[in-house]
Design an enzyme around this catalytic site. Sequence first.
Site, short mmCIF file in Angstrom:
data_model
loop_
_atom_site.label_atom_id
_atom_site.label_comp_id
_atom_site.label_asym_id
_atom_site.label_seq_id
_atom_site.Cartn_x
_atom_site.Cartn_y
_atom_site.Cartn_z
N GLN A 179 7.36 -0.21 -0.77
CA GLN A 179 6.97 0.55 0.45
C GLN A 179 6.12 -0.44 1.33
O GLN A 179 5.12 -0.92 0.93
CB GLN A 179 6.27 1.66 0.13
CG GLN A 179 5.66 2.14 1.49
CD GLN A 179 4.89 3.51 1.03
OE1 GLN A 179 3.64 3.58 0.60
NE2 GLN A 179 5.12 4.96 1.48
N GLU A 206 5.94 11.43 -1.15
CA GLU A 206 4.95 10.63 -1.80
C GLU A 206 3.91 11.73 -2.22
O GLU A 206 2.93 11.28 -3.35
CB GLU A 206 4.49 9.52 -0.85
CG GLU A 206 3.45 8.52 -1.88
CD GLU A 206 3.08 7.13 -0.87
OE1 GLU A 206 3.79 7.34 0.34
OE2 GLU A 206 2.45 6.48 -1.48
C1 LIG Z 1 -2.94 1.49 -6.06
C2 LIG Z 1 -2.56 1.33 -4.58
C3 LIG Z 1 -1.12 1.19 -4.28
C4 LIG Z 1 -0.55 1.03 -2.99
N1 LIG Z 1 0.71 0.82 -2.66
C5 LIG Z 1 0.91 0.70 -1.31
C6 LIG Z 1 2.51 0.18 -1.01
O1 LIG Z 1 3.11 -0.01 -1.93
N2 LIG Z 1 2.78 0.11 0.17
C7 LIG Z 1 1.76 0.28 1.28
O2 LIG Z 1 2.23 0.17 2.56
N3 LIG Z 1 0.53 0.49 0.98
C8 LIG Z 1 0.02 0.66 -0.24
N4 LIG Z 1 -1.17 0.87 -0.64
C9 LIG Z 1 -2.05 0.68 0.67
C10 LIG Z 1 -2.86 2.02 0.90
O3 LIG Z 1 -1.95 2.93 1.44
C11 LIG Z 1 -3.90 2.02 1.85
O4 LIG Z 1 -5.00 1.13 0.94
C12 LIG Z 1 -4.47 3.26 2.10
O5 LIG Z 1 -3.97 3.87 3.09
C13 LIG Z 1 -6.06 3.06 3.02
O6 LIG Z 1 -5.93 1.90 3.78
P1 LIG Z 1 -6.92 0.65 3.99
O7 LIG Z 1 -6.97 0.23 2.45
O8 LIG Z 1 -6.60 -0.03 5.17
O9 LIG Z 1 -8.20 1.44 4.13
P2 LIG Z 1 -9.13 1.68 5.64
O10 LIG Z 1 -7.91 2.43 6.24
O11 LIG Z 1 -9.58 0.47 6.18
O12 LIG Z 1 -10.14 2.74 5.07
C14 LIG Z 1 -11.57 2.26 4.73
C15 LIG Z 1 -12.43 3.32 4.57
O13 LIG Z 1 -12.61 4.17 5.62
C16 LIG Z 1 -12.12 5.49 5.39
N5 LIG Z 1 -11.43 6.14 6.50
C17 LIG Z 1 -10.65 5.45 7.54
N6 LIG Z 1 -10.16 6.36 8.55
C18 LIG Z 1 -11.03 7.44 8.40
C19 LIG Z 1 -11.08 8.57 9.00
N7 LIG Z 1 -10.49 8.85 10.16
N8 LIG Z 1 -11.90 9.52 8.73
C20 LIG Z 1 -12.62 9.55 7.43
N9 LIG Z 1 -12.59 8.33 6.92
C21 LIG Z 1 -11.78 7.09 7.24
C22 LIG Z 1 -11.31 5.46 4.39
O14 LIG Z 1 -11.13 6.69 3.56
C23 LIG Z 1 -11.86 4.29 3.35
O15 LIG Z 1 -12.70 4.90 2.70
C24 LIG Z 1 -1.74 1.01 -1.81
C25 LIG Z 1 -3.07 1.30 -2.08
C26 LIG Z 1 -3.24 1.45 -3.32
C27 LIG Z 1 -4.82 1.64 -3.72
#
Ligand SMILES: Cc1cc2nc3c(=O)[nH]c(=O)nc-3n(C[C@H](O)[C@H](O)[C@H](O)COP(=O)(O)OP(=O)(O)OC[C@H]3O[C@@H](n4cnc5c(N)ncnc54)[C@H](O)[C@@H]3O)c2cc1C
Length: 395
Positions: A128, A246
């Site tokens: 993905q 998902e």
């Molecule tokens: C085990 C694992 C597998 C994954 N596999 C994939 C994959 O195969 N493909 C893929 O595309 N992605 C994948 N991901 C990525 C995952 O979808 C993202 O890590 C996730 O969506 C969070 O985005 P970010 O890491 O950029 O954190 P951010 O969006 O930067 O968030 C940082 C913090 O801010 C908080 N936050 C952000 N916005 C808000 C809001 N509006 N209100 C309240 N709190 C907020 C979040 O909850 C978090 O605590 C994976 C992640 C993990 C951990």
Amino acid sequence: MDLRYSEADEKFRGEFRSWLNDAVPAYGDPPPPHDWPARRAYDTGWQRTLYQAGYACIDWPKQYGGRDASPTEQLVYFEEIARARAPYVGINFVGIKHGGPTLIAEGTPEQKARHIPRILKGEEVWCQGFSEPGAGSDLASLQTRAVRDGDHYVVNGHKIWTTYAQVADYCELLVRTDPAAPKHKGISWLILPMNLPGIEIGPLRTLVGEGEFNELFLEDVRVPVEDRVGAENDGWRVTNVTLRFERGTAFAAAIYSQQEFLADIARAARQVTRDDARAWDDTALRKEIGHAQAELDALWAMVKMGVSESSKTGVPGIAGVAVKLLYSELDQRLGDLAMRVLGRAGLSRDDVGGLPSKRFLATALKSISLTIAAGTSQIQRNIIAERILGLPKER
Ligand SMILES: Cc1cc2nc3c(=O)[nH]c(=O)nc-3n(C[C@H](O)[C@H](O)[C@H](O)COP(=O)(O)OP(=O)(O)OC[C@H]3O[C@@H](n4cnc5c(N)ncnc54)[C@H](O)[C@@H]3O)c2cc1C
């Protein structure tokens, strides 16, 4: 919908259980976590074994090789897989649990014909490509650009956290096709063949030590327009279909495995002694285990509700976000409980004194990522507040 098990469900359970009793031990142990070609061979081989026995993707429509399994048959399936500790989807989680289902719901007849049978038989693995360094929770901010050039899109951008990209044949790729449109309106959903020129995969190491995460660097990658799923700039709607699969019933087997994990924790508590007493003799610990079991029962009831809902519409309902939230947070509490029961034995990556330290530690460490993967807990809470409870939007 009646979710009590019928005679036919129990018959299915008996058949599937007896097949698993032979097939699981015969299939052998999984390879080491770092051996990616072997892991791909192991997981896709199991998928092929399921397919040959008529047990692959049983929730898919018969027309696409599934069994049109009833909701209760699906629950029996998850229960038996977990009970037998059988392999489950593994490195093709994306293809089996949401890429394939998205194509069934939204793909063209050609796309379905090209990919669905191969995913079903374990011949095709998907990953993905949604998240980007600047677009995780706020996924619609994604910047990977796709510019139309005749029959192709020319794609440039950077994806991150792409799980199992190193073994994938295709990627669910979100791209921006109209940068001038409001951010949710200019996105398209593409099928990216992972062998195209211009794709570079960079591994990222995790806390657990496995390199399952990757970055994808895309430079002038030419993706055929016929590989777009849904209309151009309608990708956000298709993305929501994918995310519902998902976050829907995709975790059901894992939730059932949590029951086994809790039973293992209780077993370990009877083995561990502290100050001449068994850990199990601590009333507070037993209360905690009982409480966790009650939460698991509630969670399983929610899974049943979700399976029932998706069987009516073909797409899991919005309530799947609540299942995902509870499942991932409970998993962390179970991991923490397991570590407390193990005490010092939990510091070892190998089994100590007949205790399953290796597995407990791996499960506890892995659980930390679950409240981030597939949308963080905060985001699930926002969705529950706004779309289920009807509370005012955050902005
Ligand atoms: C085990 C694992 C597998 C994954 N596999 C994939 C994959 O195969 N493909 C893929 O595309 N992605 C994948 N991901 C990525 C995952 O979808 C993202 O890590 C996730 O969506 C969070 O985005 P970010 O890491 O950029 O954190 P951010 O969006 O930067 O968030 C940082 C913090 O801010 C908080 N936050 C952000 N916005 C808000 C809001 N509006 N209100 C309240 N709190 C907020 C979040 O909850 C978090 O605590 C994976 C992640 C993990 C951990």
